[in-house]
Design an enzyme around this catalytic site. Sequence first.
Site, PDB file in Angstrom:
ATOM      1  N   SER A  60       0.809  -1.215   0.000  1.00  0.00           N
ATOM      2  CA  SER A  60       0.000   0.000   0.000  1.00  0.00           C
ATOM      3  C   SER A  60       0.848   1.274   0.000  1.00  0.00           C
ATOM      4  O   SER A  60       0.447   2.292  -0.570  1.00  0.00           O
ATOM      5  CB  SER A  60      -0.972  -0.010   1.175  1.00  0.00           C
ATOM      6  OG  SER A  60      -0.286  -0.228   2.378  1.00  0.00           O
ATOM      7  N   CYS A  90      -6.765  -7.005  -0.513  1.00  0.00           N
ATOM      8  CA  CYS A  90      -5.567  -6.896   0.336  1.00  0.00           C
ATOM      9  C   CYS A  90      -5.080  -5.447   0.373  1.00  0.00           C
ATOM     10  O   CYS A  90      -5.771  -4.597   0.923  1.00  0.00           O
ATOM     11  CB  CYS A  90      -4.495  -7.868  -0.115  1.00  0.00           C
ATOM     12  SG  CYS A  90      -3.326  -8.200   1.203  1.00  0.00           S
ATOM     13  N   ARG A 110      -3.010  -2.578   8.690  1.00  0.00           N
ATOM     14  CA  ARG A 110      -2.032  -3.284   7.851  1.00  0.00           C
ATOM     15  C   ARG A 110      -1.390  -4.427   8.617  1.00  0.00           C
ATOM     16  O   ARG A 110      -1.201  -4.346   9.820  1.00  0.00           O
ATOM     17  CB  ARG A 110      -0.931  -2.327   7.401  1.00  0.00           C
ATOM     18  CG  ARG A 110      -1.407  -1.209   6.517  1.00  0.00           C
ATOM     19  CD  ARG A 110      -0.217  -0.366   6.069  1.00  0.00           C
ATOM     20  NE  ARG A 110       0.703  -1.166   5.271  1.00  0.00           N
ATOM     21  CZ  ARG A 110       1.988  -0.874   5.096  1.00  0.00           C
ATOM     22  NH1 ARG A 110       2.514   0.178   5.670  1.00  0.00           N
ATOM     23  NH2 ARG A 110       2.753  -1.663   4.354  1.00  0.00           N
ATOM     24  N   ILE A 139      -1.995 -12.878   2.451  1.00  0.00           N
ATOM     25  CA  ILE A 139      -0.556 -12.603   2.417  1.00  0.00           C
ATOM     26  C   ILE A 139      -0.302 -11.272   3.112  1.00  0.00           C
ATOM     27  O   ILE A 139      -0.684 -10.217   2.604  1.00  0.00           O
ATOM     28  CB  ILE A 139      -0.018 -12.547   0.969  1.00  0.00           C
ATOM     29  CG1 ILE A 139      -0.342 -13.851   0.217  1.00  0.00           C
ATOM     30  CG2 ILE A 139       1.491 -12.279   0.966  1.00  0.00           C
ATOM     31  CD1 ILE A 139      -0.026 -13.822  -1.269  1.00  0.00           C
ATOM     32  N   HIS A 175      -6.643 -12.640  -1.124  1.00  0.00           N
ATOM     33  CA  HIS A 175      -6.452 -12.700  -2.578  1.00  0.00           C
ATOM     34  C   HIS A 175      -7.318 -13.822  -3.144  1.00  0.00           C
ATOM     35  O   HIS A 175      -6.883 -14.971  -3.168  1.00  0.00           O
ATOM     36  CB  HIS A 175      -4.991 -13.026  -2.912  1.00  0.00           C
ATOM     37  CG  HIS A 175      -4.031 -11.945  -2.556  1.00  0.00           C
ATOM     38  ND1 HIS A 175      -3.582 -11.027  -3.460  1.00  0.00           N
ATOM     39  CD2 HIS A 175      -3.437 -11.632  -1.388  1.00  0.00           C
ATOM     40  CE1 HIS A 175      -2.744 -10.189  -2.872  1.00  0.00           C
ATOM     41  NE2 HIS A 175      -2.640 -10.546  -1.608  1.00  0.00           N
ATOM     42  N   GLU A 177      -7.967 -14.118  -6.221  1.00  0.00           N
ATOM     43  CA  GLU A 177      -7.432 -14.411  -7.561  1.00  0.00           C
ATOM     44  C   GLU A 177      -6.311 -15.446  -7.513  1.00  0.00           C
ATOM     45  O   GLU A 177      -6.060 -16.128  -8.495  1.00  0.00           O
ATOM     46  CB  GLU A 177      -6.984 -13.116  -8.251  1.00  0.00           C
ATOM     47  CG  GLU A 177      -5.636 -12.529  -7.843  1.00  0.00           C
ATOM     48  CD  GLU A 177      -5.629 -11.847  -6.474  1.00  0.00           C
ATOM     49  OE1 GLU A 177      -6.663 -11.864  -5.777  1.00  0.00           O
ATOM     50  OE2 GLU A 177      -4.570 -11.304  -6.111  1.00  0.00           O
TER      51      GLU A 177
HETATM   52  N1  GLN Z   1       1.038  -5.861   3.653  1.00  0.00           N
HETATM   53  C1  GLN Z   1       0.706  -5.163   2.451  1.00  0.00           C
HETATM   54  C2  GLN Z   1       0.429  -3.685   2.744  1.00  0.00           C
HETATM   55  O1  GLN Z   1       0.358  -3.315   3.863  1.00  0.00           O
HETATM   56  C3  GLN Z   1      -0.487  -5.798   1.770  1.00  0.00           C
HETATM   57  C4  GLN Z   1      -0.124  -7.153   1.302  1.00  0.00           C
HETATM   58  C5  GLN Z   1      -0.879  -7.623   0.107  1.00  0.00           C
HETATM   59  O2  GLN Z   1      -1.524  -6.863  -0.618  1.00  0.00           O
HETATM   60  N2  GLN Z   1      -0.776  -8.898  -0.139  1.00  0.00           N
HETATM   61  O3  GLN Z   1       0.287  -2.909   1.855  1.00  0.00           O
END
Ligand code: GLN
Length: 196
Positions: A60, A90, A110, A139, A175, A177
Amino acid sequence: MADHPVVPVRAVKLVGILALQGGFEAHAKILRSLGAQPREVRVAADLEGLDALIIPGGESTVMTLGIEREELAEPLRALAARGVPVMGTCAGMIMLDRDHLGLLDVRAERNAFGRQLHSFEAEFEVEGVPGGPVHAVFIRAPWVAEHGDDVEVLATVDEHPVAVRQGNLLAVAFHPELAGETRLHELLLSLNGHTS
Ligand code: GLN
């Protein structure tokens, strides 16, 4: 000339995928499998004519810089305000929250599942998604730490919201996808939006 009104029929939905950073190809594949046409979005002009938009996973912080660099925040807000369905997955969920694009009345936390728990998979029911549990890949995922009354929680993990909807906006912490799960994309395509 036909003497009846010509109604433009667009059988194929054009779905943008924000492609500044992160995983857009897996989304494109799912969209194609559903008969939709993906379009990578890098600049504001790419948002024109979209029937829906996906903000994918990634980082992000990096995505925020890309949105600033390309001056995409306002065009993205305008797209959502026109009622075009948008799904964040995500990092995409984070981008939609109060502290980022400010479109979804949630605060996404996050890396909420902890640093050690880098990634995991889970199956659970998502409201509005028929056909049994959704297979979800997490993830370094966020969860929704706070949300307003207009936000509908569609799924939780350990009582933390991981799928939410607010009108034409959909956000999932995982995710779909990466697990070949197509039903969240189907849900996105079924949301009532106006073509921009
Ligand atoms: N940890 C990531 C973030 O804070 C997000 C991880 C992801 O999109 N798989 O932006």
